[in-house]
Write a protein that holds these residues in place. Structure first.
Motif: not given
Length: 416
Positions: A127-130, A364-367, A373-377
């Motif tokens: 997926s594109g999630h981070v 920085p590179t834009n992901l 806010t969705r539990g990713a770091y």
């Protein structure tokens, strides 16, 4: 899909030659929430039934708690099984590997979501999630959905029979190779991980306490080999894997720093220990259970690590202020090194040391993905060096202020 008579498991694999038009690849089982209301292992954090949307269409407020399907995630390296369950039944997704997925060992994605009408059990292949890598084509799997009346099933499932089924893209173990060796040099107080990847596949393993490791069975090819202290890269190399053989390849590396004036946190590639880091994986930053984000002041030598926020939001908790005392022999030229784990919309730190304003770093590179806010770091983990001219640091008390030059960033910060 493959089933055996009398076996409570559905075995699956998905073969693709191009990314689906919806931009992500996933398997979803939508099951009866009356029979299977619970989610494991993280419980209600991703139960959004009856909630009010507070961010997009995927973060909700339920009985005063923020919840999201994203809060069900687990790092790929640790995610061998996730389940939905009831009093008498349990259905689990069991994953032998993520070899054709993307993102590496510390990537994470949605695992489950009780949305009220049904309880969804997922396997996200990409997926594109981070997302930090290009998508891989080919066979994703095998992955197995296990139906149980007798508790949580083992993750030890034999899918070697796929070799007899003439499934396109499947590579039998006999046609694979392994890499064995010893990792050395990193801080032994952290887990060590070795990771292999190329355009077609990815693999990883924890090392033993002595640093020894053996890879999973890998497809033949040449791989980039990465050694992590926690989640922080300390060495990279290259290795070639041949079918039917084991290759020996050692790897060594450590964090390189100068003479330290002060350090906040550890070089482990994670925000562990900073304020709200223990909650961020499972709740929204606005959640009432979060500690006050600040603005905060951290005083070297007396503050706790929780006095430094794990995320800095423009116009919310900026600036972050650091106070430290220097001796006369620490007033020369120096480097302020800021390690980050993730940025959003070009966010990056800009530092002021006493009256000296450091230059704004390059974006920085834009992901192009929401994260904190969705539990990713975890993103690309940019490290920023701020050159501090001689005479800027003075004997006695000094003040550093960190501003998000644009938008939020997450910190695994060591200032040296």
């Amino acid at each position: 899909m493959v089933v055996h008579d009398g076996d409570p498991i559905i075995h699956m694999a998905t073969y693709i030659t191009e990314e689906p038009s919806i931009g992500e690849l996933r398997f979803i089982a939508r099951l009866n929430p009356d029979e299977l209301p619970n989610e494991e292992p993280f419980g209600d954090v991703s139960n959004t039934a009856g909630g009010e949307a507070i961010e997009g269409s995927d973060v909700f407020l339920v009985d005063g708690e923020t919840r999201s399907k994203f809060y069900s995630s687990q790092r790929f390296i640790d995610d061998q099984r996730h389940c939905i369950a009831g009093d008498e039944h349990r259905v689990c997704m069991i994953l032998n590997q993520y070899e054709t997925s993307s993102g590496g060992p510390f990537h994470r994605d949605i695992n489950s979501n009780n949305g009220g009408d049904y309880n969804s059990l997922y396997w996200y292949m990409n997926s594109g999630h981070v997302q930090t890598e290009s998508y891989r084509m080919g066979l994703h799997g095998p992955y197995s959905m296990y139906f149980s009346r007798s508790g949580t099933p083992s993750t030890d499932i034999d899918t070697s029979f796929f070799a007899d089924l003439d499934i396109e893209g499947y590579v039998a173990e006999a046609d694979r190779g392994t890499v064995s060796g010893t990792a050395s040099g990193a801080d032994s107080s952290f887990d060590w991980v070795v990771h292999w990847y190329n355009d077609d596949a990815q693999y990883w393993t924890y090392t033993s306490s002595s640093g020894s490791f053996t890879s999973p069975a890998m497809k033949p090819g040449t791989y980039t080999m990465v050694y992590y202290q926690g989640e922080y890269v300390v060495a990279t190399s290259e290795v070639t894997v041949s079918a039917g053989s084991s290759t020996t390849k050692n790897i060594s590396g450590s964090v390189k720093t100068g003479t330290t004036i002060f350090k906040i946190g550890d070089w482990d590639g994670q925000p562990t220990g900073f304020r709200n880091a223990e909650n961020q994986l499972r709740m929204h930053p606005s959640d009432s259970r979060m500690s006050d984000w600040g603005p905060l002041t951290y005083t070297v030598g007396s503050s706790s690590l929780t006095d430094f926020p794990m995320a800095v939001f423009k116009a919310v908790n900026d600036p972050v202020t650091i106070k430290f005392t220097a001796t006369s022999d620490q007033t020369g030229a120096a480097t302020l090194r800021i390690g980050t784990t993730l940025s959003f919309a070009g966010g990056r730190p800009q530092a002021t040391i006493n009256d000296y304003e450091g230059s704004a770093p390059s974006a920085p590179t834009n992901l192009n993905s929401r994260g904190v806010t969705r539990g990713a770091y975890r993103g690309y983990g940019e490290v920023y060096d701020v050159s501090v001219p001689e005479g800027t640091i003075v004997e006695g008390e000094n003040t550093v202020r960190l501003l998000p030059y644009l938008l939020p960033y997450l910190l695994d910060i060591c200032c040296e």
